[in-house]
Write a protein that holds these residues in place. Structure first.
Motif, PDB file in Angstrom:
ATOM      1  N   SER A   1       0.678  -1.091   0.154  1.00  0.00           N
ATOM      2  CA  SER A   1      -0.088   0.081  -0.103  1.00  0.00           C
ATOM      3  C   SER A   1       0.518   1.223   0.009  1.00  0.00           C
ATOM      4  N   TRP A   2       2.082   1.378  -0.071  1.00  0.00           N
ATOM      5  CA  TRP A   2       3.125   2.036  -0.146  1.00  0.00           C
ATOM      6  C   TRP A   2       3.909   2.534  -1.309  1.00  0.00           C
ATOM      7  N   ALA A   3       3.727   3.627  -1.933  1.00  0.00           N
ATOM      8  CA  ALA A   3       5.422   3.841  -2.892  1.00  0.00           C
ATOM      9  C   ALA A   3       5.646   4.871  -2.975  1.00  0.00           C
ATOM     10  N   ILE A   4       7.372   3.703  -2.345  1.00  0.00           N
ATOM     11  CA  ILE A   4       7.922   4.711  -1.834  1.00  0.00           C
ATOM     12  C   ILE A   4       9.121   5.769  -2.662  1.00  0.00           C
ATOM     13  N   GLU A   5       9.639   6.748  -2.662  1.00  0.00           N
ATOM     14  CA  GLU A   5      10.571   7.554  -3.700  1.00  0.00           C
ATOM     15  C   GLU A   5      11.504   8.053  -2.270  1.00  0.00           C
ATOM     16  N   VAL A   6      13.096   7.861  -2.972  1.00  0.00           N
ATOM     17  CA  VAL A   6      13.932   7.831  -2.362  1.00  0.00           C
ATOM     18  C   VAL A   6      15.152   8.752  -3.116  1.00  0.00           C
ATOM     19  N   LYS A   7      15.625   9.660  -2.132  1.00  0.00           N
ATOM     20  CA  LYS A   7      16.072  10.349  -2.887  1.00  0.00           C
ATOM     21  C   LYS A   7      17.048  11.299  -1.769  1.00  0.00           C
TER      22      LYS A   7
ATOM     23  N   ALA B   1       6.884  11.782  -5.489  1.00  0.00           N
ATOM     24  CA  ALA B   1       6.237  10.967  -4.685  1.00  0.00           C
ATOM     25  C   ALA B   1       4.640  10.602  -5.218  1.00  0.00           C
ATOM     26  N   VAL B   2       3.557  12.125  -4.871  1.00  0.00           N
ATOM     27  CA  VAL B   2       2.277  11.668  -5.176  1.00  0.00           C
ATOM     28  C   VAL B   2       2.140  11.652  -6.301  1.00  0.00           C
ATOM     29  N   ARG B   3       3.126  11.566  -7.686  1.00  0.00           N
ATOM     30  CA  ARG B   3       2.880  11.143  -9.032  1.00  0.00           C
ATOM     31  C   ARG B   3       3.068   9.704  -9.042  1.00  0.00           C
ATOM     32  N   GLN B   4       3.895   9.723  -8.705  1.00  0.00           N
ATOM     33  CA  GLN B   4       4.041   7.932  -8.473  1.00  0.00           C
ATOM     34  C   GLN B   4       3.341   7.196  -7.969  1.00  0.00           C
ATOM     35  N   ALA B   5       3.526   7.224  -6.648  1.00  0.00           N
ATOM     36  CA  ALA B   5       1.526   6.842  -5.987  1.00  0.00           C
ATOM     37  C   ALA B   5       0.423   6.150  -6.504  1.00  0.00           C
ATOM     38  N   GLY B   6       0.019   7.504  -7.427  1.00  0.00           N
ATOM     39  CA  GLY B   6      -0.923   7.504  -8.310  1.00  0.00           C
ATOM     40  C   GLY B   6      -1.897   6.844  -6.975  1.00  0.00           C
ATOM     41  N   ALA B   7      -3.767   6.632  -7.646  1.00  0.00           N
ATOM     42  CA  ALA B   7      -4.798   6.833  -6.784  1.00  0.00           C
ATOM     43  C   ALA B   7      -4.468   5.275  -5.992  1.00  0.00           C
TER      44      ALA B   7
ATOM     45  N   TYR C   1      -8.545  13.669   3.922  1.00  0.00           N
ATOM     46  CA  TYR C   1      -7.889  13.446   2.517  1.00  0.00           C
ATOM     47  C   TYR C   1      -7.452  14.746   2.028  1.00  0.00           C
ATOM     48  N   SER C   2      -5.386  14.344   2.525  1.00  0.00           N
ATOM     49  CA  SER C   2      -5.195  15.830   1.821  1.00  0.00           C
ATOM     50  C   SER C   2      -3.741  15.256   0.685  1.00  0.00           C
ATOM     51  N   LEU C   3      -3.453  15.210  -0.659  1.00  0.00           N
ATOM     52  CA  LEU C   3      -2.305  14.998  -0.666  1.00  0.00           C
ATOM     53  C   LEU C   3      -0.744  16.112  -0.849  1.00  0.00           C
ATOM     54  N   ASP C   4      -1.286  17.826  -0.441  1.00  0.00           N
ATOM     55  CA  ASP C   4      -0.513  18.698  -0.126  1.00  0.00           C
ATOM     56  C   ASP C   4       1.076  18.602   0.651  1.00  0.00           C
ATOM     57  N   LEU C   5       1.886  19.149  -0.201  1.00  0.00           N
ATOM     58  CA  LEU C   5       2.846  18.861   1.077  1.00  0.00           C
ATOM     59  C   LEU C   5       2.564  19.291   2.558  1.00  0.00           C
ATOM     60  N   ALA C   6       1.249  20.446   3.239  1.00  0.00           N
ATOM     61  CA  ALA C   6       1.709  21.513   4.402  1.00  0.00           C
ATOM     62  C   ALA C   6       0.459  19.964   4.775  1.00  0.00           C
ATOM     63  N   TRP C   7      -0.283  18.871   4.852  1.00  0.00           N
ATOM     64  CA  TRP C   7      -0.455  18.321   5.149  1.00  0.00           C
ATOM     65  C   TRP C   7       0.179  16.673   5.418  1.00  0.00           C
ATOM     66  N   THR C   8       1.151  16.749   5.057  1.00  0.00           N
ATOM     67  CA  THR C   8       2.069  15.549   5.874  1.00  0.00           C
ATOM     68  C   THR C   8       3.113  15.520   6.706  1.00  0.00           C
ATOM     69  N   ALA C   9       3.335  14.305   7.332  1.00  0.00           N
ATOM     70  CA  ALA C   9       4.358  14.404   8.741  1.00  0.00           C
ATOM     71  C   ALA C   9       5.687  13.621   8.257  1.00  0.00           C
ATOM     72  N   GLU C  10       6.481  14.603   9.016  1.00  0.00           N
ATOM     73  CA  GLU C  10       7.367  14.080   8.615  1.00  0.00           C
ATOM     74  C   GLU C  10       8.300  13.509   9.635  1.00  0.00           C
TER      75      GLU C  10
END
Length: 138
Positions: free
Chosen positions: A47-53, A67-73, A103-112
């Protein structure tokens, strides 16, 4: 001597694969076809699409958008990044870790979070699916 960015990226992906294997006991692997077919950098987490940088300077907004693009829907995006001489950090959408936000994929609604926290979330997800096989369908 300049560091080859492709080699730096590969080494970063191998580090993440190692962490996931050690922490979760899963067969995570690098997506060797990502440059041709697209998709996430690491395979093995359903259930996770991991982007590594791996980088000298952070480009979190750009990386998160990728990362959002790679994860898709169908998957949650997870951005694993490590700056030179720093520790790994993981950016995930808040709705993936708590039901108390929308639900939001905006960077402002993420956790690090730390890699250990990410693995704890995945471990909880795995145990929920093992306890309730119908949960995997939702």
């Amino acid at each position: 001597m300049p560091i080859n960015s492709r080699a730096k990226g590969k080494n970063g992906e191998l580090e993440v694969v190692h962490i996931l294997r050690e922490e979760l006991g899963i067969e995570a692997t690098r997506n060797l076809d990502q440059w041709r077919d697209g998709g996430s950098d690491i395979l093995g987490l359903n259930s996770w699409a991991i982007e590594v940088k791996r980088a000298k300077t952070p480009l979190i907004k750009q990386w998160w958008e990728q990362a959002v693009r790679q994860a898709g829907a169908s998957k949650f995006p997870a951005l694993w990044y490590r700056l030179d001489r720093k520790y790994w950090r993981v950016v995930v959408p808040l709705h993936a870790i708590t039901l108390d936000v929308g639900y939001s994929l905006d960077l402002a609604w993420t956790a690090e979070i730390t890699p250990e926290a990410f693995c704890a979330i995945v471990r909880e997800e795995i145990s929920t699916i093992e306890c309730d096989p119908l949960a995997a369908e939702h």
